[in-house]
Motif scaffolding. Sequence first.
Motif, PDB file in Angstrom:
ATOM      1  N   SER A 196     -19.615  37.604 -17.652  1.00  0.00           N
ATOM      2  CA  SER A 196     -20.823  37.219 -18.415  1.00  0.00           C
ATOM      3  C   SER A 196     -20.314  36.057 -19.415  1.00  0.00           C
ATOM      4  CB  SER A 196     -21.194  38.516 -19.289  1.00  0.00           C
ATOM      5  OG  SER A 196     -20.327  39.085 -20.087  1.00  0.00           O
ATOM      6  N   LEU A 197     -19.165  35.759 -19.492  1.00  0.00           N
ATOM      7  CA  LEU A 197     -18.772  34.693 -20.381  1.00  0.00           C
ATOM      8  C   LEU A 197     -17.876  33.568 -19.861  1.00  0.00           C
ATOM      9  CD1 LEU A 197     -18.643  34.358 -23.734  1.00  0.00           C
ATOM     10  CD2 LEU A 197     -16.416  35.216 -23.634  1.00  0.00           C
ATOM     11  N   GLY A 198     -18.533  32.486 -19.980  1.00  0.00           N
ATOM     12  CA  GLY A 198     -18.068  31.245 -19.279  1.00  0.00           C
ATOM     13  C   GLY A 198     -17.057  30.612 -20.346  1.00  0.00           C
ATOM     14  N   GLN A 199     -16.402  29.399 -19.929  1.00  0.00           N
ATOM     15  CA  GLN A 199     -15.418  28.878 -20.600  1.00  0.00           C
ATOM     16  C   GLN A 199     -15.801  28.213 -22.127  1.00  0.00           C
ATOM     17  OE1 GLN A 199     -12.192  28.315 -20.336  1.00  0.00           O
ATOM     18  NE2 GLN A 199     -12.193  29.252 -18.450  1.00  0.00           N
ATOM     19  N   ASN A 200     -17.200  27.824 -22.105  1.00  0.00           N
ATOM     20  CA  ASN A 200     -18.092  27.435 -23.311  1.00  0.00           C
ATOM     21  C   ASN A 200     -17.982  28.669 -24.279  1.00  0.00           C
ATOM     22  OD1 ASN A 200     -17.818  24.608 -22.910  1.00  0.00           O
ATOM     23  ND2 ASN A 200     -19.938  24.707 -21.927  1.00  0.00           N
ATOM     24  N   GLY A 201     -18.444  29.784 -23.733  1.00  0.00           N
ATOM     25  CA  GLY A 201     -18.645  30.834 -24.658  1.00  0.00           C
ATOM     26  C   GLY A 201     -17.397  31.591 -24.957  1.00  0.00           C
ATOM     27  N   PHE A 202     -16.357  31.353 -24.155  1.00  0.00           N
ATOM     28  CA  PHE A 202     -15.017  31.878 -24.584  1.00  0.00           C
ATOM     29  C   PHE A 202     -14.362  30.937 -25.730  1.00  0.00           C
ATOM     30  CE2 PHE A 202     -10.354  30.751 -24.214  1.00  0.00           C
ATOM     31  CZ  PHE A 202      -9.864  32.092 -24.610  1.00  0.00           C
ATOM     32  N   ARG A 203     -14.778  29.762 -25.838  1.00  0.00           N
ATOM     33  CA  ARG A 203     -14.102  28.781 -26.990  1.00  0.00           C
ATOM     34  C   ARG A 203     -14.882  29.254 -28.308  1.00  0.00           C
ATOM     35  NH1 ARG A 203     -14.804  24.639 -22.692  1.00  0.00           N
ATOM     36  NH2 ARG A 203     -12.680  24.348 -21.787  1.00  0.00           N
ATOM     37  N   ILE A 204     -16.258  29.477 -27.815  1.00  0.00           N
ATOM     38  CA  ILE A 204     -17.078  29.699 -29.185  1.00  0.00           C
ATOM     39  C   ILE A 204     -16.580  31.049 -30.024  1.00  0.00           C
ATOM     40  CG2 ILE A 204     -19.383  30.441 -30.195  1.00  0.00           C
ATOM     41  CD1 ILE A 204     -20.627  28.263 -27.944  1.00  0.00           C
ATOM     42  N   VAL A 205     -16.418  31.916 -28.920  1.00  0.00           N
ATOM     43  CA  VAL A 205     -15.886  33.368 -29.330  1.00  0.00           C
ATOM     44  C   VAL A 205     -14.618  33.205 -29.952  1.00  0.00           C
ATOM     45  CG1 VAL A 205     -15.210  35.425 -28.681  1.00  0.00           C
ATOM     46  CG2 VAL A 205     -17.243  34.757 -27.911  1.00  0.00           C
ATOM     47  N   MET A 206     -13.781  32.530 -29.453  1.00  0.00           N
ATOM     48  CA  MET A 206     -12.427  32.456 -29.879  1.00  0.00           C
ATOM     49  C   MET A 206     -12.198  31.766 -31.373  1.00  0.00           C
ATOM     50  SD  MET A 206     -10.371  34.298 -28.273  1.00  0.00           S
ATOM     51  CE  MET A 206      -8.752  33.935 -29.398  1.00  0.00           C
ATOM     52  N   THR A 207     -12.985  30.665 -31.258  1.00  0.00           N
ATOM     53  CA  THR A 207     -13.259  30.012 -32.586  1.00  0.00           C
ATOM     54  C   THR A 207     -13.753  30.679 -33.540  1.00  0.00           C
ATOM     55  OG1 THR A 207     -13.725  27.645 -31.431  1.00  0.00           O
ATOM     56  CG2 THR A 207     -14.429  27.918 -33.957  1.00  0.00           C
ATOM     57  N   LEU A 208     -14.781  31.599 -33.418  1.00  0.00           N
ATOM     58  CA  LEU A 208     -15.316  32.460 -34.463  1.00  0.00           C
ATOM     59  C   LEU A 208     -14.383  33.580 -34.855  1.00  0.00           C
ATOM     60  CD1 LEU A 208     -19.074  32.570 -33.164  1.00  0.00           C
ATOM     61  CD2 LEU A 208     -18.081  31.451 -35.327  1.00  0.00           C
ATOM     62  N   VAL A 209     -13.694  34.069 -33.979  1.00  0.00           N
ATOM     63  CA  VAL A 209     -12.722  35.027 -34.333  1.00  0.00           C
ATOM     64  C   VAL A 209     -11.472  34.601 -35.182  1.00  0.00           C
ATOM     65  CG1 VAL A 209     -10.874  36.613 -33.222  1.00  0.00           C
ATOM     66  CG2 VAL A 209     -13.260  36.608 -32.226  1.00  0.00           C
ATOM     67  N   CYS A 210     -11.234  33.299 -34.658  1.00  0.00           N
ATOM     68  CA  CYS A 210      -9.951  32.874 -35.603  1.00  0.00           C
ATOM     69  C   CYS A 210     -10.425  32.547 -36.915  1.00  0.00           C
ATOM     70  CB  CYS A 210      -9.545  31.474 -34.882  1.00  0.00           C
ATOM     71  SG  CYS A 210      -8.564  31.609 -33.287  1.00  0.00           S
ATOM     72  N   LEU A 211     -11.601  31.947 -36.992  1.00  0.00           N
ATOM     73  CA  LEU A 211     -12.282  31.509 -38.374  1.00  0.00           C
ATOM     74  C   LEU A 211     -12.620  32.897 -39.129  1.00  0.00           C
ATOM     75  CD1 LEU A 211     -14.987  28.910 -37.828  1.00  0.00           C
ATOM     76  CD2 LEU A 211     -12.733  28.684 -39.094  1.00  0.00           C
ATOM     77  N   ALA A 212     -12.809  33.899 -38.599  1.00  0.00           N
ATOM     78  CA  ALA A 212     -12.900  35.138 -39.374  1.00  0.00           C
ATOM     79  C   ALA A 212     -11.559  35.918 -39.631  1.00  0.00           C
ATOM     80  CB  ALA A 212     -13.809  36.092 -38.469  1.00  0.00           C
ATOM     81  N   SER A 213     -10.816  35.797 -39.059  1.00  0.00           N
ATOM     82  CA  SER A 213      -9.372  36.144 -39.063  1.00  0.00           C
ATOM     83  C   SER A 213      -8.802  35.472 -40.157  1.00  0.00           C
ATOM     84  CB  SER A 213      -8.649  36.085 -38.011  1.00  0.00           C
ATOM     85  OG  SER A 213      -7.107  36.459 -38.233  1.00  0.00           O
ATOM     86  N   VAL A 214      -8.877  33.992 -40.231  1.00  0.00           N
ATOM     87  CA  VAL A 214      -8.363  33.215 -41.458  1.00  0.00           C
ATOM     88  C   VAL A 214      -8.966  33.431 -42.669  1.00  0.00           C
ATOM     89  CG1 VAL A 214      -8.022  30.875 -42.263  1.00  0.00           C
ATOM     90  CG2 VAL A 214      -7.399  31.329 -39.824  1.00  0.00           C
ATOM     91  N   ILE A 215     -10.437  33.621 -42.863  1.00  0.00           N
ATOM     92  CA  ILE A 215     -11.172  33.897 -43.934  1.00  0.00           C
ATOM     93  C   ILE A 215     -10.815  35.370 -44.345  1.00  0.00           C
ATOM     94  CG2 ILE A 215     -13.374  34.218 -44.734  1.00  0.00           C
ATOM     95  CD1 ILE A 215     -14.295  31.894 -43.017  1.00  0.00           C
ATOM     96  N   SER A 216     -10.622  36.262 -43.449  1.00  0.00           N
ATOM     97  CA  SER A 216     -10.254  37.854 -43.721  1.00  0.00           C
ATOM     98  C   SER A 216      -8.973  37.782 -44.409  1.00  0.00           C
ATOM     99  CB  SER A 216     -10.737  38.586 -42.804  1.00  0.00           C
ATOM    100  OG  SER A 216     -12.085  38.526 -42.393  1.00  0.00           O
ATOM    101  N   SER A 217      -7.999  37.006 -43.913  1.00  0.00           N
ATOM    102  CA  SER A 217      -6.754  37.148 -44.330  1.00  0.00           C
ATOM    103  C   SER A 217      -6.257  36.463 -45.793  1.00  0.00           C
ATOM    104  CB  SER A 217      -5.767  36.779 -43.275  1.00  0.00           C
ATOM    105  OG  SER A 217      -5.969  35.318 -43.288  1.00  0.00           O
ATOM    106  N   ILE A 218      -7.045  35.536 -46.065  1.00  0.00           N
ATOM    107  CA  ILE A 218      -6.985  34.721 -47.369  1.00  0.00           C
ATOM    108  C   ILE A 218      -6.773  35.773 -48.604  1.00  0.00           C
ATOM    109  CG2 ILE A 218      -7.863  33.042 -49.103  1.00  0.00           C
ATOM    110  CD1 ILE A 218      -8.711  31.391 -46.612  1.00  0.00           C
ATOM    111  N   PRO A 219      -7.783  36.578 -48.774  1.00  0.00           N
ATOM    112  CA  PRO A 219      -7.575  37.407 -50.013  1.00  0.00           C
ATOM    113  C   PRO A 219      -6.251  38.301 -49.888  1.00  0.00           C
ATOM    114  CG  PRO A 219      -9.958  37.792 -48.931  1.00  0.00           C
ATOM    115  CD  PRO A 219      -8.989  36.766 -48.129  1.00  0.00           C
TER     116      PRO A 219
END
Length: 179
Positions: free
Chosen positions: A33-56
Amino acid sequence: MIPGKSLDSAIARAATDASQRPVFDATITPHRSLGQNGFRIVMTLVCLASVISSIPFVMLGAWPVAGFFGIDVLALFIAFHVNFRDARAFERIVVTPLEVLLRKVSHHGREAIWRSNPAWTRLERESDEDFGLLGLTLVSRGRSVAVASALSPHERSGFADALGAALASARRGPDYDAP
């Protein structure tokens, strides 16, 4: 040139073409159900959420928590990588009046080929009252092979109907009137 000779060879060619013309040709691939573009979007969002959550946590001095967020991102990336690798597998089934050819290619690229005469091949169905069609097996001369395992029970049922009709048509022989 002998006129009857060229006519005989033309008839022989037409008969050969009709007997080798596929009655049924299907390729089954696992659904993703997830193509290459969807994979890139999901991984980008997960990386951003991970970085933002780890800053505090880093600001409070609990820097090892950031490493655990990184491990989560890496685990998710590995899971997607395995999923995309498994999506390379496929099954191709070709039915002609002379042959049933099943070609299974695994995600590693290993190929298994199963050939049979359509006159001796039958399609066995394993059904469940609650879940529908659970499995399909091609059987010929004591040998059997499972087919369409990547399909859902509803899709498998439609596929079984089409394959069964193709086997019946192949048993009747080539259609010489078809283009």
